[in-house]
Scaffold this motif. Structure first.
Motif, PDB file in Angstrom:
ATOM      1  N   ARG A 267       0.843  -1.191   0.000  1.00  0.00           N
ATOM      2  CA  ARG A 267       0.000   0.000   0.000  1.00  0.00           C
ATOM      3  C   ARG A 267       0.885   1.252   0.000  1.00  0.00           C
ATOM      4  NH1 ARG A 267      -5.101   0.066   3.843  1.00  0.00           N
ATOM      5  NH2 ARG A 267      -5.735  -1.331   2.171  1.00  0.00           N
ATOM      6  N   LEU A 268       0.577   2.202  -0.859  1.00  0.00           N
ATOM      7  CA  LEU A 268       1.358   3.428  -0.964  1.00  0.00           C
ATOM      8  C   LEU A 268       0.550   4.611  -0.438  1.00  0.00           C
ATOM      9  CD1 LEU A 268       2.966   3.025  -4.516  1.00  0.00           C
ATOM     10  CD2 LEU A 268       4.000   2.546  -2.288  1.00  0.00           C
ATOM     11  N   TYR A 269       1.278   5.587   0.122  1.00  0.00           N
ATOM     12  CA  TYR A 269       0.651   6.784   0.686  1.00  0.00           C
ATOM     13  C   TYR A 269       1.351   8.019   0.135  1.00  0.00           C
ATOM     14  CZ  TYR A 269      -1.025   3.366   4.105  1.00  0.00           C
ATOM     15  OH  TYR A 269      -1.604   2.272   4.707  1.00  0.00           O
ATOM     16  N   ASP A 270       0.640   9.135   0.156  1.00  0.00           N
ATOM     17  CA  ASP A 270       1.211  10.440  -0.191  1.00  0.00           C
ATOM     18  C   ASP A 270       1.106  11.366   1.010  1.00  0.00           C
ATOM     19  OD1 ASP A 270       1.834   9.656  -2.745  1.00  0.00           O
ATOM     20  OD2 ASP A 270       0.039  10.526  -3.661  1.00  0.00           O
ATOM     21  N   GLY A 271       2.167  12.148   1.233  1.00  0.00           N
ATOM     22  CA  GLY A 271       2.189  13.095   2.346  1.00  0.00           C
ATOM     23  C   GLY A 271       1.870  14.497   1.890  1.00  0.00           C
ATOM     24  N   PHE A 272       0.904  15.144   2.538  1.00  0.00           N
ATOM     25  CA  PHE A 272       0.448  16.486   2.185  1.00  0.00           C
ATOM     26  C   PHE A 272       0.667  17.451   3.340  1.00  0.00           C
ATOM     27  CE2 PHE A 272      -1.911  13.805  -0.694  1.00  0.00           C
ATOM     28  CZ  PHE A 272      -2.064  14.555  -1.846  1.00  0.00           C
ATOM     29  N   ALA A 273       0.572  18.744   3.040  1.00  0.00           N
ATOM     30  CA  ALA A 273       0.589  19.799   4.052  1.00  0.00           C
ATOM     31  C   ALA A 273      -0.583  20.738   3.791  1.00  0.00           C
ATOM     32  CB  ALA A 273       1.902  20.576   4.007  1.00  0.00           C
ATOM     33  N   ILE A 274      -1.177  21.222   4.879  1.00  0.00           N
ATOM     34  CA  ILE A 274      -2.215  22.241   4.787  1.00  0.00           C
ATOM     35  C   ILE A 274      -1.572  23.581   4.452  1.00  0.00           C
ATOM     36  CG2 ILE A 274      -3.972  23.496   6.091  1.00  0.00           C
ATOM     37  CD1 ILE A 274      -4.904  20.744   5.594  1.00  0.00           C
ATOM     38  N   ASP A 275      -2.185  24.354   3.567  1.00  0.00           N
ATOM     39  CA  ASP A 275      -1.630  25.657   3.192  1.00  0.00           C
ATOM     40  C   ASP A 275      -1.564  26.599   4.395  1.00  0.00           C
ATOM     41  OD1 ASP A 275      -0.853  27.562   0.950  1.00  0.00           O
ATOM     42  OD2 ASP A 275      -2.516  28.648   1.875  1.00  0.00           O
ATOM     43  N   TYR A 276      -0.514  27.381   4.448  1.00  0.00           N
ATOM     44  CA  TYR A 276      -0.285  28.343   5.528  1.00  0.00           C
ATOM     45  C   TYR A 276      -1.480  29.274   5.721  1.00  0.00           C
ATOM     46  CZ  TYR A 276       2.208  32.122   8.029  1.00  0.00           C
ATOM     47  OH  TYR A 276       2.602  33.079   8.938  1.00  0.00           O
ATOM     48  N   GLY A 277      -2.101  29.687   4.622  1.00  0.00           N
ATOM     49  CA  GLY A 277      -3.224  30.614   4.718  1.00  0.00           C
ATOM     50  C   GLY A 277      -4.421  30.037   5.442  1.00  0.00           C
ATOM     51  N   CYS A 278      -4.530  28.693   5.507  1.00  0.00           N
ATOM     52  CA  CYS A 278      -5.681  28.064   6.159  1.00  0.00           C
ATOM     53  C   CYS A 278      -5.661  28.237   7.672  1.00  0.00           C
ATOM     54  CB  CYS A 278      -5.738  26.582   5.813  1.00  0.00           C
ATOM     55  SG  CYS A 278      -6.024  26.241   4.062  1.00  0.00           S
ATOM     56  N   TYR A 279      -4.482  28.432   8.252  1.00  0.00           N
ATOM     57  CA  TYR A 279      -4.408  28.562   9.711  1.00  0.00           C
ATOM     58  C   TYR A 279      -3.683  29.827  10.167  1.00  0.00           C
ATOM     59  CZ  TYR A 279       0.224  26.462   8.865  1.00  0.00           C
ATOM     60  OH  TYR A 279       1.492  26.191   8.383  1.00  0.00           O
ATOM     61  N   VAL A 280      -3.367  30.737   9.228  1.00  0.00           N
ATOM     62  CA  VAL A 280      -2.646  31.942   9.616  1.00  0.00           C
ATOM     63  C   VAL A 280      -3.490  32.816  10.539  1.00  0.00           C
ATOM     64  CG1 VAL A 280      -3.377  33.259   7.583  1.00  0.00           C
ATOM     65  CG2 VAL A 280      -1.266  33.879   8.755  1.00  0.00           C
ATOM     66  N   SER A 281      -4.823  32.778  10.396  1.00  0.00           N
ATOM     67  CA  SER A 281      -5.681  33.583  11.276  1.00  0.00           C
ATOM     68  C   SER A 281      -5.502  33.177  12.732  1.00  0.00           C
ATOM     69  CB  SER A 281      -7.148  33.439  10.862  1.00  0.00           C
ATOM     70  OG  SER A 281      -7.355  33.969   9.573  1.00  0.00           O
ATOM     71  N   LEU A 282      -5.245  31.890  12.977  1.00  0.00           N
ATOM     72  CA  LEU A 282      -5.022  31.424  14.350  1.00  0.00           C
ATOM     73  C   LEU A 282      -3.702  31.978  14.894  1.00  0.00           C
ATOM     74  CD1 LEU A 282      -6.099  27.713  13.822  1.00  0.00           C
ATOM     75  CD2 LEU A 282      -7.392  29.484  15.016  1.00  0.00           C
ATOM     76  N   LEU A 283      -2.713  32.149  14.020  1.00  0.00           N
ATOM     77  CA  LEU A 283      -1.435  32.712  14.453  1.00  0.00           C
ATOM     78  C   LEU A 283      -1.576  34.193  14.778  1.00  0.00           C
ATOM     79  CD1 LEU A 283       0.892  31.064  11.765  1.00  0.00           C
ATOM     80  CD2 LEU A 283       0.411  30.246  14.077  1.00  0.00           C
ATOM     81  N   LEU A 284      -2.501  34.879  14.102  1.00  0.00           N
ATOM     82  CA  LEU A 284      -2.699  36.312  14.337  1.00  0.00           C
ATOM     83  C   LEU A 284      -3.436  36.584  15.637  1.00  0.00           C
ATOM     84  CD1 LEU A 284      -3.628  37.408  10.703  1.00  0.00           C
ATOM     85  CD2 LEU A 284      -1.575  38.073  11.973  1.00  0.00           C
ATOM     86  N   VAL A 285      -4.205  35.582  16.121  1.00  0.00           N
ATOM     87  CA  VAL A 285      -4.960  35.777  17.359  1.00  0.00           C
ATOM     88  C   VAL A 285      -4.022  35.972  18.535  1.00  0.00           C
ATOM     89  CG1 VAL A 285      -6.535  34.657  18.978  1.00  0.00           C
ATOM     90  CG2 VAL A 285      -6.980  34.556  16.529  1.00  0.00           C
ATOM     91  N   GLY A 286      -2.878  35.273  18.491  1.00  0.00           N
ATOM     92  CA  GLY A 286      -1.906  35.434  19.573  1.00  0.00           C
ATOM     93  C   GLY A 286      -2.171  34.544  20.768  1.00  0.00           C
ATOM     94  N   ASP A 287      -2.993  33.509  20.600  1.00  0.00           N
ATOM     95  CA  ASP A 287      -3.275  32.586  21.692  1.00  0.00           C
ATOM     96  C   ASP A 287      -2.051  31.687  21.903  1.00  0.00           C
ATOM     97  OD1 ASP A 287      -4.222  30.807  23.520  1.00  0.00           O
ATOM     98  OD2 ASP A 287      -5.974  30.171  22.363  1.00  0.00           O
ATOM     99  N   GLN A 288      -1.404  31.839  23.037  1.00  0.00           N
ATOM    100  CA  GLN A 288      -0.173  31.099  23.300  1.00  0.00           C
ATOM    101  C   GLN A 288      -0.419  29.609  23.498  1.00  0.00           C
ATOM    102  OE1 GLN A 288       2.827  32.493  23.016  1.00  0.00           O
ATOM    103  NE2 GLN A 288       1.757  34.385  22.463  1.00  0.00           N
ATOM    104  N   THR A 289      -1.658  29.228  23.771  1.00  0.00           N
ATOM    105  CA  THR A 289      -1.954  27.809  23.977  1.00  0.00           C
ATOM    106  C   THR A 289      -2.080  27.057  22.659  1.00  0.00           C
ATOM    107  OG1 THR A 289      -4.351  28.181  23.989  1.00  0.00           O
ATOM    108  CG2 THR A 289      -3.190  28.368  26.091  1.00  0.00           C
ATOM    109  N   PHE A 290      -2.198  27.815  21.548  1.00  0.00           N
ATOM    110  CA  PHE A 290      -2.362  27.165  20.246  1.00  0.00           C
ATOM    111  C   PHE A 290      -1.044  27.200  19.488  1.00  0.00           C
ATOM    112  CE2 PHE A 290      -3.248  26.867  15.777  1.00  0.00           C
ATOM    113  CZ  PHE A 290      -4.193  25.859  15.726  1.00  0.00           C
ATOM    114  N   ARG A 291      -0.593  26.034  19.092  1.00  0.00           N
ATOM    115  CA  ARG A 291       0.612  25.931  18.270  1.00  0.00           C
ATOM    116  C   ARG A 291       0.395  24.877  17.195  1.00  0.00           C
ATOM    117  NH1 ARG A 291       5.969  24.837  21.339  1.00  0.00           N
ATOM    118  NH2 ARG A 291       6.680  25.051  19.195  1.00  0.00           N
ATOM    119  N   VAL A 292       0.752  25.222  15.990  1.00  0.00           N
ATOM    120  CA  VAL A 292       0.689  24.254  14.895  1.00  0.00           C
ATOM    121  C   VAL A 292       2.025  23.526  14.860  1.00  0.00           C
ATOM    122  CG1 VAL A 292       0.322  23.919  12.437  1.00  0.00           C
ATOM    123  CG2 VAL A 292      -0.904  25.731  13.616  1.00  0.00           C
ATOM    124  N   ARG A 293       2.047  22.338  15.422  1.00  0.00           N
ATOM    125  CA  ARG A 293       3.285  21.559  15.494  1.00  0.00           C
ATOM    126  C   ARG A 293       3.447  20.724  14.228  1.00  0.00           C
ATOM    127  NH1 ARG A 293       0.559  20.983  20.307  1.00  0.00           N
ATOM    128  NH2 ARG A 293       1.523  22.001  22.102  1.00  0.00           N
TER     129      ARG A 293
END
Length: 526
Positions: free
Chosen positions: A460-486
């Protein structure tokens, strides 16, 4: 740095052209930045298909190649397939048969190639211009032949007619002279008429077309002919194999010709099985290789290389403009980046671009606008990325509700629940979902690694993807220190791409049928 100088630096970033076709050839040649060994591969004489999503630089690469081969004495012919014929009218008219639409596409393509060759014959010093013009005439005849399809009616009339009068006859003998005669004459008359009723139809003759192209390349010797076809994916999907078949039968076998085609991988169809044979181009056989700009632009596991590429990209584009504004412009890419960005901001911009040059240029321009007379900081980059996401990428999904819903559920699951930006999909599982391809084409999902193998399930083969930065940049602008995109899936984009010991790959695979509420569809992960 003074406010005036900083304002000029930001203005130079805002003045970078967004599209390659709107820029002159000299600027394209001097601003081009190659990713890795891509330039060397593109410059080979092999027939190639150049894959890449919108904004990755396919047009820039072809126009750069055109300038490069022209400076070496070869003959480039660049054709933008969006501009031939009537792509929005005749080719898309479903009332016409595919054969009719396809034939017109072939004729229009050859007409565009003929026009470019005519410019070469008029503007360049050709060793045998008469032979080239004669070959081009043959090219026109072979690609624009017309036949009438319909009924043919033949009519013949005959009759006799009597008349009186005199005749003068000139005769030649040992003693030449004139002979007169008078009296009745009887003449017979016959008329024939051929009436065709039907429709004129173009048909392309592959044999004569190939011979005409051979005559063209012979007249151009020792120069090589480079046929560069851009925007292949703008053609209707069902007609693409027909044009590909024309190239395979009449162009690819011709010595002295190199064909390069720029296309979007998931929006292209070069091959179509037809009985025991096939229609079109078999990638890897008829076309020697396919090169993916998307693969060359994956920088996740080499952040320094990514910053070097984009730093040189901005310097090549904005540097010449800045040199006309200030007395002492930056001497290199590093100096330019140090002037334009605050600490950490340029790295954030490279991360936000996700390896797409057009996105990087647009985000940088918006960030420079936000910064005004100050260096660009992380806040300006994030605000600009948010604006660009809302203005361009998300707007592309307004009329595509299935893709919009799929993206929303993926962001909720990957970013919201898993606190990550990377994820894995089963190749067979997501192949059944067109929305994944649509999100990838819209640069909202990014393919980081193909063909990941699970040691526990090697079939079985898999492909690895990433979510676009723009999809979660609003969360980074909020400034909530408890939220981190690891980046919990950082092994996906590492050089080896091997899961850590004891890691179960199937546990991190996104179950698309379950996520979309369709448990009965698709194979899903094991």
């Amino acid at each position: 740095m003074t406010d005036r100088r900083q304002r000029h630096v930001n203005q130079a970033l805002m003045r970078i052209p967004r599209r390659a076709e709107s820029t002159d050839r000299y600027t394209l040649a001097t601003t081009y930045v190659a990713a890795g060994s891509f330039s060397a591969m593109l410059n080979s004489e092999d027939h190639q298909i150049l894959y890449g999503r919108r904004g990755t630089g396919k047009t820039h690469a072809l126009l750069y190649l055109s300038d490069l081969v022209e400076r070496t004495g070869d003959v480039p012919v660049y054709v933008d397939l969006r501009t031939i014929g009537s792509a929005g009218g005749l080719y898309a008219d479903s009332t016409l048969t595919p054969s009719t639409r396809g034939t017109h596409l072939l004729v229009d393509t050859m007409e565009a190639i003929h026009e470019e060759l005519l410019s070469v014959a008029m503007e360049r010093d050709i060793a045998d211009p008469d032979a080239l013009l004669a070959a081009m005439d043959a090219l026109v005849d072979a690609s624009t032949a017309v036949e009438v399809v319909g009924e043919v009616e033949a009519e013949t009339r005959s009759g006799e007619k009597e008349s009186a009068g005199a005749a003068v006859e000139l005769f030649a003998s040992m003693k030449p002279g004139l002979r007169f005669s008078a009296g009745q004459r009887r003449t017979a008359r016959a008329e024939s008429r051929l009436l065709r009723t039907g429709v004129e139809r173009h048909h392309v003759l592959f044999g004569p077309l190939g011979r005409a192209l051979r005559a063209v390349t012979k007249a151009l010797r020792p120069s090589r002919l480079w046929l560069l076809l851009d925007e292949w994916s703008s053609l209707p999907l069902e007609l693409q194999p027909l044009l590909a078949d024309l190239l395979r039968r009449s162009v690819l076998p011709v010595p002295g010709v190199s064909v390069k085609i720029a296309a979007i991988e998931r929006r292209s169809r070069f091959f179509l099985p037809s009985g025991g044979d096939y229609l079109g181009i078999e990638v890897g056989s008829d076309a020697a290789s396919a090169v993916s700009l998307d693969d060359f632009m994956i920088f996740d596991h080499t952040q320094n290389r990514a910053q070097e590429f984009f730093g040189q990209l901005f310097y090549n584009h904005a540097g010449p403009k800045l040199a006309t504004m200030v007395r002492e412009p930056p001497v290199d890419a590093t100096a330019f980046v140090d002037e334009a960005f605050r600490r950490g901001a340029f790295g954030e911009l490279v991360r936000a671009a996700e390896g797409v040059p057009r996105d990087a240029i647009n985000i940088a321009a918006l960030a420079a606008q936000h910064a005004n007379a100050e260096p660009i900081g992380i806040a300006e980059v994030r605000n600009a990325a948010k604006d660009w996401f809302l203005r361009d990428k998300q707007n592309a999904l307004t009329v595509n509700e299935p893709a919009r819903r799929t993206l929303q559920l993926l962001v909720d699951e990957i970013v919201g629940v898993r606190r990550s930006r990377t994820f894995v999909l089963d190749q067979l599982g997501y192949a059944a979902y067109e929305t994944i391809d649509e999100l990838y084409d819209a640069r909202l999902l990014h393919l980081l690694r193909r063909g990941i193998v699970d040691p526990h399930q090697p079939g079985r083969l898999y492909d690895g993807f990433a979510i676009d930065y723009g999809c979660y940049v609003s969360l980074l602008l909020v400034g909530d220190q408890t939220f981190r995109v690891r980046d919990r899936g950082n092994w996906i984009s590492s050089p080896k791409g091997v899961p850590p010991d004891g890691f179960s790959l199937t546990r991190v695979v996104v179950d698309l049928p379950g996520l979309l509420g369709e448990p009965g569809r698709g194979p899903g992960p094991g």
